[in-house]
Design a protein around this motif. Structure first.
Motif, PDB file in Angstrom:
ATOM      1  N   ILE A 103       0.802  -1.312  -0.083  1.00 18.30           N
ATOM      2  CA  ILE A 103       0.108   0.075  -0.031  1.00 18.30           C
ATOM      3  C   ILE A 103       0.786   1.318   0.164  1.00 18.30           C
ATOM      4  O   ILE A 103       0.599   2.302  -0.783  1.00 18.30           O
ATOM      5  CB  ILE A 103      -0.913  -0.048   1.267  1.00 18.30           C
ATOM      6  N   THR A 104       1.957   1.182   0.815  1.00 22.38           N
ATOM      7  CA  THR A 104       2.878   2.299   0.977  1.00 22.38           C
ATOM      8  C   THR A 104       3.549   2.513  -0.227  1.00 22.38           C
ATOM      9  O   THR A 104       3.705   3.675  -0.756  1.00 22.38           O
ATOM     10  CB  THR A 104       3.926   2.157   2.042  1.00 22.38           C
ATOM     11  N   GLY A 144      -4.899  10.435  -0.637  1.00 25.58           N
ATOM     12  CA  GLY A 144      -4.605   9.378   0.739  1.00 25.58           C
ATOM     13  C   GLY A 144      -5.204   9.774   1.990  1.00 25.58           C
ATOM     14  O   GLY A 144      -5.609   9.191   2.655  1.00 25.58           O
ATOM     15  N   VAL A 145      -5.534  11.210   2.265  1.00 20.35           N
ATOM     16  CA  VAL A 145      -6.219  11.576   3.382  1.00 20.35           C
ATOM     17  C   VAL A 145      -7.782  11.094   3.231  1.00 20.35           C
ATOM     18  O   VAL A 145      -8.188  10.475   4.240  1.00 20.35           O
ATOM     19  CB  VAL A 145      -6.121  13.058   3.466  1.00 20.35           C
ATOM     20  N   SER A 156      -2.032   9.159   6.754  1.00 18.81           N
ATOM     21  CA  SER A 156      -0.512   9.230   6.837  1.00 18.81           C
ATOM     22  C   SER A 156       0.257  10.343   7.110  1.00 18.81           C
ATOM     23  O   SER A 156       1.207  10.371   7.455  1.00 18.81           O
ATOM     24  CB  SER A 156       0.004   8.405   5.374  1.00 18.81           C
ATOM     25  N   ILE A 157      -0.441  11.628   6.652  1.00 14.78           N
ATOM     26  CA  ILE A 157       0.458  12.907   7.146  1.00 14.78           C
ATOM     27  C   ILE A 157       0.382  13.094   8.614  1.00 14.78           C
ATOM     28  O   ILE A 157       1.360  13.980   8.919  1.00 14.78           O
ATOM     29  CB  ILE A 157      -0.537  13.915   6.468  1.00 14.78           C
ATOM     30  N   GLY A 162       8.140   7.412   9.453  1.00 15.75           N
ATOM     31  CA  GLY A 162       8.450   7.887   8.179  1.00 15.75           C
ATOM     32  C   GLY A 162       8.061   9.387   7.898  1.00 15.75           C
ATOM     33  O   GLY A 162       7.150   9.820   8.792  1.00 15.75           O
ATOM     34  N   ILE A 163       8.626  10.118   6.741  1.00 16.51           N
ATOM     35  CA  ILE A 163       7.941  11.372   6.507  1.00 16.51           C
ATOM     36  C   ILE A 163       7.061  11.079   5.422  1.00 16.51           C
ATOM     37  O   ILE A 163       7.779  10.708   4.219  1.00 16.51           O
ATOM     38  CB  ILE A 163       9.327  12.421   6.320  1.00 16.51           C
ATOM     39  N   TYR A 164       5.997  11.834   5.338  1.00 16.52           N
ATOM     40  CA  TYR A 164       5.162  11.992   4.017  1.00 16.52           C
ATOM     41  C   TYR A 164       4.942  13.063   3.410  1.00 16.52           C
ATOM     42  O   TYR A 164       4.874  13.033   2.349  1.00 16.52           O
ATOM     43  CB  TYR A 164       3.670  11.371   4.755  1.00 16.52           C
ATOM     44  N   VAL A 165       4.494  13.949   4.336  1.00 16.94           N
ATOM     45  CA  VAL A 165       4.486  15.312   3.679  1.00 16.94           C
ATOM     46  C   VAL A 165       5.761  16.120   3.097  1.00 16.94           C
ATOM     47  O   VAL A 165       5.422  16.578   2.047  1.00 16.94           O
ATOM     48  CB  VAL A 165       3.566  16.395   4.741  1.00 16.94           C
ATOM     49  N   VAL A 166       6.736  15.910   3.724  1.00 14.83           N
ATOM     50  CA  VAL A 166       7.902  16.543   3.173  1.00 14.83           C
ATOM     51  C   VAL A 166       8.402  16.421   1.699  1.00 14.83           C
ATOM     52  O   VAL A 166       8.692  17.155   1.094  1.00 14.83           O
ATOM     53  CB  VAL A 166       8.973  16.390   4.221  1.00 14.83           C
TER      54      VAL A 166
END
Length: 323
Positions: A103-104, A144-145, A156-157, A162-166
């Motif tokens: 999924i990721t 995703g949201v 996920s945000i 892990g970093i998602y938004v950056v």
């Protein structure tokens, strides 16, 4: 035509933006359908999550840019990827074991493609560079949201693992910088998307976190919860007895009183309490009073859902890789 002229000509190819959108929709749709499969949703639920994940970001982008009818509604072709993906997952043509990782992967690919296509569209409409980055980031993150909220997952945000938004924001900023200097085209856009995808996946696999992020669910504590859930599952399986023509049931103990007594309650009284056990799938839910967490282990996939009882927040973890 020299190389410079060729690259410049790629900057004004509408098919490339459409291609980015369609491929991005496909990847996001896969992430939605796989999440639906992990949640045991039916075909309608799978299609709903696929549509929300695949079309949500682009739909929001087009509304923010006041482009009229969103592209996903104007062109029926945009509905094809979610429908196809939902069908493939429903018939188990797409049914990987490591669901969370898969999924990721698809989510990261959709994130990267929508960030780049969002910059191309917003920049072409003459927006301020900062606005371009904001719109592109919203397009990359929106699907995703919506997918996670509808599936009752922590978006996920907001997940510190892990970093998602950056990666989305920095990738959009890099793409806008290239566009401002006339260097954003099919080739550079693909490279930027690949960079966003790579950063997101490396951050996920290495567990990068910001300073001060929640680290209560570290590898050691997760291994402990998984070990206790497995022990409880094995003990509960021993208590399951077949019923002729009616599947299986649990052999009741003298102190069994309702759902809280399912499974080997007396064996794990000082560690976890078994809340639920399904003899057919062997999925088990236990509560760990020490950490205030509820754990659901799915033996078929190895996925472990961990819920903080105090906040109701649920996170899912794949079975650790060997070695």
């Amino acid at each position: 035509m020299d190389l410079q002229s060729f690259l410049s000509s790629l900057a004004d190819l509408p098919w490339f933006v459409t291609a980015l959108d369609l491929v991005g929709i496909f990847f996001f749709a896969v992430s939605g359908a796989l999440l639906a499969a992990r949640k045991d949703f039916d075909f309608v639920g799978s299609l709903t999550l696929s549509v929300l994940a695949g079309l949500g970001g682009g739909f929001t982008r087009d509304i923010l840019l006041d482009r009229g009818v969103p592209a996903s509604l104007e062109n029926p072709l945009y509905l094809a990827p979610p429908a196809l993906v939902s069908l493939l997952v429903y018939v188990k043509a797409l049914h990987p074991n490591r669901l969370n990782l898969t999924i990721t992967v698809f989510d990261a690919a959709g994130l990267a493609l929508f960030a780049v296509s969002g910059v191309m569209i917003a920049h072409g409409m003459g927006l301020h560079p900062v606005s371009v980055v904001v719109v592109a980031s919203v397009a990359a993150l929106g699907g995703g949201v919506l997918r996670d909220i509808v599936a009752n997952e922590v978006p996920s945000i907001f997940d510190p693992r892990g970093i998602y938004v950056v990666p989305a924001v920095l990738g959009a900023a890099l793409a806008e910088f290239a566009a401002t200097h006339g260097g954003l085209n099919a080739l550079s856009g693909t490279l930027i998307a690949a960079l966003i995808f790579t950063v997101r996946m490396v951050a996920y696999r290495r567990g990068w976190r910001f300073v001060g992020a929640d680290i209560s669910q570290d590898a050691e504590s997760l291994a402990r919860l998984r070990r206790l859930a497995r022990q409880a599952q094995v003990a509960a399986a021993r208590r399951a007895v077949p019923i002729r023509g009616r599947g299986t049931r649990l052999r009741a103990g003298r102190r069994d009183r309702g759902p809280a007594a399912f499974g080997p309650r007396e064996e794990f009284e000082d560690q976890v309490v078994v809340e639920d056990y399904n003899p057919d799938t062997q999925a088990i839910t236990v509560v760990d009073p020490a950490s205030h967490q509820s754990v659901t282990l799915h033996p078929a996939t190895g996925v472990m859902d961990v819920t903080d009882i105090r906040t109701g927040r649920t996170r899912s973890f794949d079975e650790p890789e060997e070695g």
